[in-house]
Design a protein around this motif. Structure first.
Motif, PDB file in Angstrom:
ATOM      1  N   LYS A   1       0.861  -1.189   0.000  1.00 51.03           N
ATOM      2  CA  LYS A   1       0.000   0.000   0.000  1.00 51.03           C
ATOM      3  C   LYS A   1       0.896   1.238   0.000  1.00 51.03           C
ATOM      4  O   LYS A   1       1.751   1.380   0.877  1.00 51.03           O
ATOM      5  CB  LYS A   1      -0.915  -0.003   1.222  1.00 51.03           C
ATOM      6  N   VAL A   2       0.684   2.105  -0.980  1.00 49.11           N
ATOM      7  CA  VAL A   2       1.525   3.289  -1.125  1.00 49.11           C
ATOM      8  C   VAL A   2       0.643   4.535  -1.134  1.00 49.11           C
ATOM      9  O   VAL A   2      -0.341   4.606  -1.873  1.00 49.11           O
ATOM     10  CB  VAL A   2       2.363   3.243  -2.418  1.00 49.11           C
TER      11      VAL A   2
ATOM     12  N   ILE B   1       0.519   8.571  -1.883  1.00 47.75           N
ATOM     13  CA  ILE B   1       1.162   9.697  -2.559  1.00 47.75           C
ATOM     14  C   ILE B   1       0.671  10.986  -1.910  1.00 47.75           C
ATOM     15  O   ILE B   1      -0.534  11.239  -1.875  1.00 47.75           O
ATOM     16  CB  ILE B   1       0.817   9.719  -4.061  1.00 47.75           C
TER      17      ILE B   1
ATOM     18  N   ARG C   1       0.813  13.266  -9.483  1.00 51.15           N
ATOM     19  CA  ARG C   1       0.068  12.204  -8.800  1.00 51.15           C
ATOM     20  C   ARG C   1      -0.397  11.150  -9.792  1.00 51.15           C
ATOM     21  O   ARG C   1      -0.299   9.948  -9.529  1.00 51.15           O
ATOM     22  CB  ARG C   1      -1.146  12.776  -8.052  1.00 51.15           C
TER      23      ARG C   1
ATOM     24  N   ARG D   1       0.705   7.314  -9.762  1.00 52.27           N
ATOM     25  CA  ARG D   1      -0.324   6.283  -9.618  1.00 52.27           C
ATOM     26  C   ARG D   1      -0.216   5.230 -10.719  1.00 52.27           C
ATOM     27  O   ARG D   1      -0.261   4.020 -10.437  1.00 52.27           O
ATOM     28  CB  ARG D   1      -1.727   6.908  -9.625  1.00 52.27           C
TER      29      ARG D   1
ATOM     30  N   LEU E   1       2.863   3.027 -10.096  1.00 51.55           N
ATOM     31  CA  LEU E   1       2.717   2.174  -8.914  1.00 51.55           C
ATOM     32  C   LEU E   1       1.692   1.067  -9.136  1.00 51.55           C
ATOM     33  O   LEU E   1       1.910  -0.090  -8.752  1.00 51.55           O
ATOM     34  CB  LEU E   1       2.321   3.027  -7.704  1.00 51.55           C
ATOM     35  N   GLU E   2       0.574   1.411  -9.764  1.00 50.92           N
ATOM     36  CA  GLU E   2      -0.443   0.391 -10.013  1.00 50.92           C
ATOM     37  C   GLU E   2       0.041  -0.626 -11.039  1.00 50.92           C
ATOM     38  O   GLU E   2      -0.276  -1.818 -10.940  1.00 50.92           O
ATOM     39  CB  GLU E   2      -1.743   1.048 -10.459  1.00 50.92           C
TER      40      GLU E   2
ATOM     41  N   HIS F   1       0.949  -2.221  -6.873  1.00 48.22           N
ATOM     42  CA  HIS F   1       0.699  -1.626  -5.558  1.00 48.22           C
ATOM     43  C   HIS F   1      -0.707  -1.036  -5.475  1.00 48.22           C
ATOM     44  O   HIS F   1      -1.291  -0.627  -6.481  1.00 48.22           O
ATOM     45  CB  HIS F   1       1.716  -0.524  -5.276  1.00 48.22           C
TER      46      HIS F   1
ATOM     47  N   VAL G   1      -2.835   2.088  -4.326  1.00 45.14           N
ATOM     48  CA  VAL G   1      -2.434   3.495  -4.227  1.00 45.14           C
ATOM     49  C   VAL G   1      -3.549   4.346  -3.639  1.00 45.14           C
ATOM     50  O   VAL G   1      -4.718   4.205  -4.007  1.00 45.14           O
ATOM     51  CB  VAL G   1      -2.043   4.051  -5.622  1.00 45.14           C
TER      52      VAL G   1
ATOM     53  N   GLU H   1      -4.161   8.703  -2.534  1.00 45.59           N
ATOM     54  CA  GLU H   1      -3.597  10.010  -2.871  1.00 45.59           C
ATOM     55  C   GLU H   1      -4.074  11.090  -1.910  1.00 45.59           C
ATOM     56  O   GLU H   1      -5.209  11.044  -1.419  1.00 45.59           O
ATOM     57  CB  GLU H   1      -4.020  10.434  -4.281  1.00 45.59           C
TER      58      GLU H   1
END
Length: 230
Positions: free
Chosen positions: A5-6, A8, A16, A20, A23-24, A28, A30, A32
C-alpha cells in the motif's frame, strides 16, 4: 493481491497521476492526498507501507511531515521533491526520510528505490543481523567483521560507524546522525571525525581504498554501505 500500500502526498495532480500509473502497474494499491492534512489523515486510515512525499505542500512544509508520519506510522518515507539543495537532502534524511528522489525523476528508478526500501524493511522486521557487502560480512549480533572469510579487527569507533551503515544498507545515512549516534549530540558538527573513521574503514575493507565501492560518500550529505542489492 497488491504488493504494498503506497500513499502519494503531492499537490501536483499531473505528478500524482504519473506516480499512480507507475505504482499500479507494479501491483501496488495506491491512495492520494493533495495536502498535508489529507496525507496525515490517510496515514491513519489507509495505513500505507510507504509514503511518497512532496516537500512543497500548500498547507505545511514537507520536512515537518516526515516527523509527523514517522511518529504515527512505520511506513517507509521516500521524499520526491524538486528541491535539490544538499541542505534539504540532509535535513530530510536526518528527520527520518528513508530516501530522497529529485524531480524530474525516472519512474523505473523510483520503483527500484521502493523495492530496495521494502527489502530492507522486511530484513529489519526479521531482525536481520548479518549484512554482506562485496566480500565483507558484518555480524551485528556478535560485533564481528570478516573480509574474504578473515576476521578484521576494527577499533570501536570504526565498528560503530560501520554498524550504523549496515543497519540501513544501500541508504544514505546523514553525517549528523552518524556523529550523534557514535560520538554523541555534542559532536554533530565534527565531520572531520567521521572522515578519519571512514578513511580507516576503507583501508581495511575496500579492494582499493582510493576507489571505494562499498563505503560510498554522498558529498555534503552522508555515507552509505553499498551491497549491490538494488
Amino acid at each position: 493481491m497488491p504488493a504494498h500500500k503506497v500513499l502519494i502526498v503531492e499537490d501536483d495532480a499531473h505528478i500524482r497521476r504519473l506516480l499512480r500509473v507507475a505504482l499500479e502497474r507494479a501491483g501496488h494499491a495506491v491512495s492520494e492526498a493533495s495536502t498535508a492534512r489529507e496525507g496525515l489523515s490517510l496515514v491513519d486510515i489507509a495505513k500505507p507501507d510507504a509514503v511518497l512525499l512532496d516537500l512543497g505542500l500548500p498547507d505545511r512544509d514537507g520536512l515537518e511531515m516526515i516527523q509527523l508520519i514517522k511518529a504515527r506510522s512505520q511506513a517507509t518515507v521516500l521524499v520526491v521533491s524538486a528541491r535539490d539543495e544538499t541542505a534539504e537532502k540532509v535535513a530530510a534524511l536526518d528527520l527520518g526520510a528513508d530516501d530522497y528522489l529529485i524531480k524530474p525523476f525516472d519512474t523505473e528508478e523510483l520503483l527500484a528505490r521502493l523495492r530496495t526500501a521494502f527489502r530492507h524493511r522486511l530484513a529489519t522486521q526479521a531482525e536481520r543481523v548479518n549484512v554482506t557487502a562485496g566480500d565483507v560480512e558484518i555480524d551485528l549480533e556478535h560485533r564481528r567483521v570478516r573480509r574474504g572469510g578473515e576476521v578484521i579487527h576494527l577499533p570501536p569507533k570504526e565498528y560503530d560507524v560501520l554498524a550504523e551503515l549496515a543497519k540501513r544498507p544501500d541508504r544514505v545515512i546523514g553525517h549528523a546522525h552518524l556523529l550523534r549516534t557514535v560520538w554523541g549530540p555534542a559532536h554533530e558538527s565534527h565531520v572531520d571525525y567521521l572522515r578519519i573513521v571512514i578513511r580507516g574503514l576503507r583501508q581495511k575493507l575496500e579492494q582499493d581504498a582510493a576507489v571505494p565501492r562499498l563505503l560510498i560518500n554522498e558529498p555534503g550529505v552522508g555515507y552509505r554501505l553499498a551491497t549491490g542489492e538494488r
